[in-house]
Design a protein around this motif. Structure first.
Motif, PDB file in Angstrom:
ATOM      1  N   UNK A   1       0.824  -1.201   0.000  1.00 14.22           N
ATOM      2  CA  UNK A   1       0.000   0.000   0.000  1.00 14.22           C
ATOM      3  C   UNK A   1       0.863   1.257   0.000  1.00 14.22           C
ATOM      4  N   UNK A   2       2.024   1.184   0.654  1.00 11.01           N
ATOM      5  CA  UNK A   2       2.946   2.310   0.607  1.00 11.01           C
ATOM      6  C   UNK A   2       3.457   2.572  -0.800  1.00 11.01           C
ATOM      7  N   UNK A   3       3.779   1.494  -1.517  1.00 10.84           N
ATOM      8  CA  UNK A   3       4.220   1.642  -2.909  1.00 10.84           C
ATOM      9  C   UNK A   3       3.104   2.207  -3.787  1.00 10.84           C
ATOM     10  N   UNK A   4       1.894   1.729  -3.563  1.00  9.52           N
ATOM     11  CA  UNK A   4       0.759   2.247  -4.337  1.00  9.52           C
ATOM     12  C   UNK A   4       0.571   3.740  -4.072  1.00  9.52           C
ATOM     13  N   UNK A   5       0.755   4.153  -2.825  1.00 11.56           N
ATOM     14  CA  UNK A   5       0.619   5.568  -2.483  1.00 11.56           C
ATOM     15  C   UNK A   5       1.678   6.400  -3.193  1.00 11.56           C
ATOM     16  N   UNK A   6       2.905   5.879  -3.249  1.00 17.36           N
ATOM     17  CA  UNK A   6       3.976   6.589  -3.960  1.00 17.36           C
ATOM     18  C   UNK A   6       3.636   6.761  -5.434  1.00 17.36           C
ATOM     19  N   UNK A   7       3.140   5.703  -6.066  1.00 17.29           N
ATOM     20  CA  UNK A   7       2.761   5.792  -7.477  1.00 17.29           C
ATOM     21  C   UNK A   7       1.635   6.809  -7.678  1.00 17.29           C
ATOM     22  N   UNK A   8       0.710   6.829  -6.728  1.00 17.77           N
ATOM     23  CA  UNK A   8      -0.412   7.757  -6.822  1.00 17.77           C
ATOM     24  C   UNK A   8       0.066   9.208  -6.708  1.00 17.77           C
ATOM     25  N   UNK A   9       0.965   9.467  -5.763  1.00 18.76           N
ATOM     26  CA  UNK A   9       1.519  10.810  -5.605  1.00 18.76           C
ATOM     27  C   UNK A   9       2.209  11.253  -6.896  1.00 18.76           C
ATOM     28  N   UNK A  10       2.975  10.354  -7.485  1.00 13.48           N
ATOM     29  CA  UNK A  10       3.683  10.673  -8.738  1.00 13.48           C
ATOM     30  C   UNK A  10       2.687  10.962  -9.862  1.00 13.48           C
ATOM     31  N   UNK A  11       1.602  10.222  -9.903  1.00  9.23           N
ATOM     32  CA  UNK A  11       0.608  10.396 -10.963  1.00  9.23           C
ATOM     33  C   UNK A  11       0.035  11.809 -10.959  1.00  9.23           C
ATOM     34  N   UNK A  12      -0.188  12.370  -9.767  1.00  8.56           N
ATOM     35  CA  UNK A  12      -0.852  13.657  -9.677  1.00  8.56           C
ATOM     36  C   UNK A  12       0.116  14.823  -9.497  1.00  8.56           C
ATOM     37  N   UNK A  13       1.360  14.620  -9.867  1.00 10.59           N
ATOM     38  CA  UNK A  13       2.377  15.640  -9.609  1.00 10.59           C
ATOM     39  C   UNK A  13       2.191  16.901 -10.421  1.00 10.59           C
ATOM     40  N   UNK A  14       1.459  16.839 -11.533  1.00  7.18           N
ATOM     41  CA  UNK A  14       1.352  18.006 -12.422  1.00  7.18           C
ATOM     42  C   UNK A  14       0.242  18.970 -12.024  1.00  7.18           C
TER      43      UNK A  14
END
Length: 245
Positions: free
Chosen positions: A226-239
């Motif tokens: 779940x921590x890895x999924x959260x990291x991917x999610x944060x990266x997705x919305x970086x713009x």
């Protein structure tokens, strides 16, 4: 009187959900000028929780069901916390919507302080922070550091100044949460909704809360994946592109 919809995702919390519901029902909201709706979402529990919820629903007075004071939603397949909240938000009829986990890590007695900034017209969204007063006693160092790291990264992309992005306690004015489209099904709902709220430009406040953490043996469900999924999610919305409908 404004209505508070309390959305409770439930997955494999046999017996525990009963005590949580008792505590939620015991909170005195009338002094705040608020009434209550409780929405429980059974996310396809496999430990007997679903049968307990169904029995409770059958015994519930018809007038409580007809008035929508209580709602019970059943998922046929386990989908995750984000999916359960998506279903719960759709059923929430209140002017204010609050997320409550079905375990006993968070204390419903703190609803008044969570609601205060919204009722005073000072905020559109309130996060209950476990870390405003320092590290809680009942949290493992690994979980504490992971939460702090994810919150730091989330703040970098949203421009918010949160201390606890991953907290369960999130409270929304209804018109705000109605503008957010939840896409993620699991615990990555947390950075997703934070990024989308930031994109809306709404007023987000934090208030301190207490916390009684559980171990995996006691039923805690969030893990490394779940921590890895959260990291991917944060990266997705970086713009910080437009994130709502």
């Amino acid at each position: 009187m404004p209505v508070l919809s309390i959305v409770i995702p439930v997955y494999n919390e046999r017996d525990v959900w009963r005590e949580l519901l008792r505590r939620v029902e015991a909170v005195a909201l009338s002094p705040l000028g608020v009434t209550r709706q409780i929405v429980l979402v059974n996310d396809a529990s496999t430990d007997g929780t679903g049968e307990q919820l169904d029995a409770w629903w059958r015994e519930l007075p018809d007038d409580a069901k007809a008035s929508a004071e209580y709602q019970l939603i059943r998922h046929e397949k386990n989908q995750g916390k984000g999916a359960a909240l998506r279903s719960g938000f759709a059923a929430a009829a209140g002017d204010i919507v609050l997320i409550q986990d079905a375990d006993l890590e968070y204390n419903p007695d703190e609803y008044p302080q969570l609601l205060a900034p919204i009722l005073a017209g000072q905020a559109d969204v309130v996060y209950g922070s476990r870390f405003l007063a320092g590290r809680p006693k009942h949290i493992r160092w690994a979980n504490y550091l992971a939460n702090r790291g994810l919150t730091f990264l989330s703040n970098r992309i949203t421009g918010l100044k949160l201390t606890d992005m991953e907290t369960c306690y999130k409270v929304f004015r209804r018109e705000v949460i109605a503008r957010v489209r939840i896409e993620h099904d699991r615990f990555d709902f947390e950075p997703e909704i934070t990024a989308k709220l930031a994109a809306l430009g709404v007023r987000v406040a934090e208030v301190p809360i207490s916390y009684q953490g559980r171990s995996k043996d006691e039923g805690k469900k969030i893990g490394f994946r779940d921590g890895l999924d959260a990291l991917r999610c944060i990266w997705r919305y970086r713009k910080r592109r437009p994130l709502h409908e």
